[in-house]
Scaffold this motif. Structure first.
Motif, mmCIF file in Angstrom:
data_model
loop_
_atom_site.group_PDB
_atom_site.id
_atom_site.type_symbol
_atom_site.label_atom_id
_atom_site.label_comp_id
_atom_site.label_asym_id
_atom_site.label_seq_id
_atom_site.Cartn_x
_atom_site.Cartn_y
_atom_site.Cartn_z
ATOM 1 N N VAL A 547 0.838 -1.189 0.000
ATOM 2 C CA VAL A 547 0.000 0.000 0.000
ATOM 3 C C VAL A 547 0.874 1.240 0.000
ATOM 4 O O VAL A 547 1.878 1.302 0.725
ATOM 5 N N TRP A 548 0.497 2.223 -0.852
ATOM 6 C CA TRP A 548 1.162 3.528 -0.859
ATOM 7 C C TRP A 548 0.137 4.571 -0.432
ATOM 8 O O TRP A 548 -1.017 4.548 -0.879
ATOM 9 N N TYR A 549 0.578 5.502 0.391
ATOM 10 C CA TYR A 549 -0.306 6.552 0.887
ATOM 11 C C TYR A 549 0.190 7.906 0.390
ATOM 12 O O TYR A 549 1.386 8.193 0.458
ATOM 13 N N TYR A 550 -0.759 8.677 -0.114
ATOM 14 C CA TYR A 550 -0.437 10.033 -0.573
ATOM 15 C C TYR A 550 -1.251 11.024 0.249
ATOM 16 O O TYR A 550 -2.474 10.887 0.365
ATOM 17 N N GLY A 551 -0.577 12.018 0.764
ATOM 18 C CA GLY A 551 -1.253 13.091 1.468
ATOM 19 C C GLY A 551 -0.968 14.414 0.769
ATOM 20 O O GLY A 551 0.202 14.811 0.643
ATOM 21 N N VAL A 552 -2.007 15.058 0.256
ATOM 22 C CA VAL A 552 -1.849 16.345 -0.416
ATOM 23 C C VAL A 552 -2.346 17.417 0.552
ATOM 24 O O VAL A 552 -3.500 17.402 0.976
ATOM 25 N N LEU A 553 -1.491 18.360 0.884
ATOM 26 C CA LEU A 553 -1.842 19.306 1.937
ATOM 27 C C LEU A 553 -0.990 20.563 1.842
ATOM 28 O O LEU A 553 0.005 20.615 1.108
ATOM 29 N N GLY A 554 -1.392 21.569 2.579
ATOM 30 C CA GLY A 554 -0.560 22.746 2.733
ATOM 31 C C GLY A 554 0.439 22.483 3.847
ATOM 32 O O GLY A 554 0.047 22.155 4.974
ATOM 33 N N LEU A 555 1.707 22.559 3.558
ATOM 34 C CA LEU A 555 2.741 22.237 4.543
ATOM 35 C C LEU A 555 3.083 23.477 5.365
ATOM 36 O O LEU A 555 3.529 24.492 4.814
ATOM 37 N N SER A 556 2.870 23.390 6.671
ATOM 38 C CA SER A 556 3.215 24.500 7.556
ATOM 39 C C SER A 556 4.737 24.564 7.725
ATOM 40 O O SER A 556 5.459 23.613 7.416
ATOM 41 N N ASP A 557 5.232 25.680 8.253
ATOM 42 C CA ASP A 557 6.676 25.835 8.469
ATOM 43 C C ASP A 557 7.188 24.792 9.445
ATOM 44 O O ASP A 557 8.284 24.233 9.269
ATOM 45 N N SER A 558 6.407 24.501 10.488
ATOM 46 C CA SER A 558 6.854 23.517 11.481
ATOM 47 C C SER A 558 6.930 22.121 10.875
ATOM 48 O O SER A 558 7.839 21.342 11.165
ATOM 49 N N LEU A 559 5.968 21.796 9.975
ATOM 50 C CA LEU A 559 5.980 20.494 9.315
ATOM 51 C C LEU A 559 7.179 20.377 8.378
ATOM 52 O O LEU A 559 7.863 19.347 8.332
ATOM 53 N N LYS A 560 7.468 21.442 7.641
ATOM 54 C CA LYS A 560 8.650 21.436 6.763
ATOM 55 C C LYS A 560 9.918 21.257 7.581
ATOM 56 O O LYS A 560 10.849 20.523 7.199
ATOM 57 N N ASP A 562 10.295 19.722 10.436
ATOM 58 C CA ASP A 562 10.400 18.331 10.865
ATOM 59 C C ASP A 562 10.891 17.433 9.732
ATOM 60 O O ASP A 562 11.704 16.521 9.935
ATOM 61 N N LEU A 563 10.391 17.685 8.531
ATOM 62 C CA LEU A 563 10.784 16.856 7.386
ATOM 63 C C LEU A 563 12.256 17.053 7.035
ATOM 64 O O LEU A 563 12.995 16.096 6.793
ATOM 65 N N TYR A 564 12.664 18.323 6.954
ATOM 66 C CA TYR A 564 14.059 18.605 6.612
ATOM 67 C C TYR A 564 15.015 18.132 7.708
ATOM 68 O O TYR A 564 16.172 17.795 7.444
ATOM 69 N N GLY A 565 14.546 18.090 8.967
ATOM 70 C CA GLY A 565 15.435 17.742 10.076
ATOM 71 C C GLY A 565 15.506 16.267 10.368
ATOM 72 O O GLY A 565 16.180 15.858 11.329
ATOM 73 N N SER A 566 14.832 15.429 9.596
ATOM 74 C CA SER A 566 14.809 13.989 9.862
ATOM 75 C C SER A 566 15.519 13.233 8.746
ATOM 76 O O SER A 566 15.375 13.542 7.568
ATOM 77 N N ASP A 567 16.246 12.196 9.157
ATOM 78 C CA ASP A 567 16.915 11.329 8.168
ATOM 79 C C ASP A 567 15.973 10.266 7.616
ATOM 80 O O ASP A 567 16.327 9.530 6.693
#
Length: 634
Positions: A547-560, A562-567
């Motif tokens: 199964v593949w999951y896609y989430g289409v959303l407006g990315l908040s600064d805090s969410l970005k 978290d994404l950039y800061g994780s390996d």
């Protein structure tokens, strides 16, 4: 009348037009030498009650004229049919005629009640000449009792429309009168019955209103069109570039053939640039053209008429290109615009070369030809080499048409995104309408747009739009209850094979979260994805392979952040924020920890901008390639 008029009129005029009344009456007045003609339209509250009165100062109903009038089909000369007045009785029950005229120095008068029963031989005393105290040439026709045929359009009793009609109809007649230096004035007046008084207005049409024509000889010899080998024929024409119409009925384009002193219009020019007026009249002094008895058209073989029109058109093309070069440049611009917007119609845009193109009509005509070719291709059972080549070309056009549909969808979502529309329902319904279900790669081009995520998604076996997990299980041939949780979009890709593994399906789950910056942080979003995966875990691996999951959303600064800061999460190649991550969970850990089955969850988080721009980029590549291919082949 020495014919059964009541029976003959419907035979002679099978397709009557109310305007024929004006035409016949004015022509008769001009033939009688009148230089003053008054047309009075008496309007009532109902159009069907309108009456006409037409007065002229011509030679009147002297004995010679009355004799011709009394016998249906008796001609004065080659230009006349002796039938014109019959059209009066197609619309009116009676025409009261009163005529005063001079004969051998004596003033006489004659009254006629023209009806279906008109028969001078049965009651000759009713129509005999009498002496008149009035010493002025005057003939009055009063049209009474509108019957049978109705006035279908109010413009037929509009003074401006009548003036425009008579101008076009008698171009040739007034050209001759003007050459002779004779001034004729036609006054058209309406009288509208009001509550308290009579309101009227009038317009005039005179010889001075008709243009002084330029002329150009036209060669109609050697074409086996006429009995005369080398008929002397010319085009009377006038091209104006500072034209301003007097009213909405005035014609800026008249292309016609002169027959028996009247003009019969042929459609050659459709549209001109603003400010231009053109008149082209094919004219011959040798009377080579003849009209049908009811004046409904030219009395000539259709093939011959087509040849004449083609020759006439070729001359007009040269003259228009010479005098109005703006048409050619504007048409090239129009073709470029259509080719750019509808590249699949390249080669189907038929040039007429003599008119300013109407873009919508050009597109409609091209589309008709294109669809005809598509149908012809689909109807073929076996393809020859040439038909196969043609099939490839048509297929390219069909694919281009589909890619253009995609452009429209992308543009629509783009507008919603730029306008800040955060309604998930609007966005959802553009991608795929809520509650829709598609099975076995059923493609609804106008509705199913899951290609926005990836073109390979169009190879689905089932697409479910806002359907429950229970429905998803059914698509996997599983009758278990599931639950009523509703993913926004579920896509099932079945695999055909012999092994149990290859019989299972791949599933894509898409969630649309709206465009506002998502307030939840990354752990919460991941938990939501894993919870959804746990619901489907009972299907592993018998029914669901992955199964593949896609989430289409407006990315908040805090969410970005978290994404950039994780390996654990990786940024994908994209025009905007597009991330891939993996999570694992053990659905059966509590049942048997020693034999825990780990399930991997793949998910993507992307912005609406990434969805739109990436789809736009893929689509543009296809479109440019197809446009170049079609242009090269045509």
């Amino acid at each position: 009348m020495e014919s059964e008029l009541s029976h003959l009129k419907s035979y002679l005029y099978r397709n009557p037009n109310f305007m024929n009344i004006y035409e016949e009456a004015v022509k008769n007045s001009l033939d009688a030498g009148a230089d003053k003609i008054d047309i009075i339209i008496k309007k009532k509250k109902k159009i069907s009650d309108a009456e006409l009165t037409i007065i002229d100062n011509g030679t009147g109903f002297n004995q010679s004229s009355f004799n011709r009038f009394s016998v249906l089909g008796k001609k004065a000369d080659i230009e006349h049919k002796g039938l014109g007045r019959v059209v009066y009785l197609m619309y009116y029950g009676e025409v009261k005629i009163s005529s005063t005229y001079q004969f051998n120095g004596e003033w006489l008068k004659r009254d006629i009640n023209f009806t279906d029963d008109f028969n001078p031989k049965s009651a000759p005393d009713l129509y005999k000449e009498e002496k008149s105290s009035q010493q002025i040439s005057r003939t009055e026709l009063m049209y009474k009792r509108l019957i049978h045929q109705k006035i279908h359009d109010s413009k037929f009793i509009d003074v401006h429309y009548v003036r425009s009609f008579l101008f076009a109809k008698f171009l040739s007649e007034f050209y001759t009168l003007k050459q002779k230096g004779k001034d004729v004035v036609i006054t058209i007046r309406d009288e509208q019955e009001g509550e308290d008084d009579l309101v009227s207005n009038d317009v005039k049409l005179s010889s001075t209103d008709f243009p002084t024509f330029d002329t150009r000889d036209i060669d109609l010899s050697g074409k086996e069109l006429f009995d005369i080998a080398n008929p002397k024929t010319k085009i009377l024409y006038k091209i104006e570039n500072d034209y301003s119409p007097i009213n909405s009925y005035e014609q800026s384009i008249i292309t016609a053939i002169s027959v028996d002193g009247r003009s019969f219009e042929v459609n050659i020019i459709d549209l001109l640039p603003p400010g231009f007026r053109v008149i082209f009249l094919l004219h011959s002094e040798e009377k080579i053209f003849k009209s049908k008895p009811d004046r409904s058209g030219l009395d000539i073989d259709n093939d011959k008429l087509k040849k004449i029109e083609e020759i006439f058109k070729s001359y007009i093309i040269n003259m228009v290109e010479e005098k109005i070069p703006e048409i050619k440049s504007e048409n090239k611009k129009t073709i470029r615009e259509i080719n750019k917007k509808y590249p699949f119609l390249i080669g189907y845009l038929e040039s007429t070369g003599v008119t300013l193109y109407r873009k919508d009509r050009l597109i409609d005509d091209a589309h008709t030809k294109y669809n005809k070719d598509k149908k012809a291709l689909l109807d073929l059972q076996n393809l020859s080499d040439s038909q196969f080549d043609n099939a490839l070309k048509i297929s390219s056009r069909v694919l281009t048409e589909y890619i253009l549909h995609r452009e429209t969808v992308i543009r629509k979502i783009d507008i919603l995104q730029k306008n800040g529309e955060n309604d998930e329902t609007l966005l959802h319904n553009v991608i795929i309408p809520q509650k829709d279900v598609y099975v076995d790669a059923e493609i609804e081009l106008q509705r199913n747009n899951i290609w926005l995520f990836d073109d390979k998604f169009m190879s689905f076996s089932t697409v479910l739009s806002e359907q429950s997990i229970k429905q998803l299980f059914k698509s996997l041939d599983d009758e278990r209850e599931g639950n009523d949780d509703r993913p926004d979009i579920s896509i099932v890709f079945s695999k055909n094979g012999d092994s149990e593994q290859t019989k299972s399906a791949d599933v894509v789950i898409i969630e649309l979260k709206g465009q506002s910056p998502h307030k939840n942080d990354l752990p919460i979003i991941v938990k939501q994805i894993v919870d959804r995966a746990k619901v489907l875990s009972e299907e592993y691996p018998s029914k669901i392979n992955r199964v593949w999951y896609y989430g289409v959303l407006g990315l908040s600064d805090s969410l970005k952040r978290d994404l950039y800061g994780s390996d654990r999460y990786h940024k994908m190649f994209s025009s905007d924020e597009y991330w891939y991550g993996q999570e694992t969970f053990i659905p059966d850990y509590e049942k048997d920890p020693s034999q825990a089955n780990r399930i991997q969850v793949d998910f993507f988080l992307l912005s609406y901008k990434a969805l739109i721009d990436d789809a736009k980029s893929r689509n543009s590549t296809f479109l440019n390639l197809l446009r170049e291919n079609i242009t090269h082949n045509d």
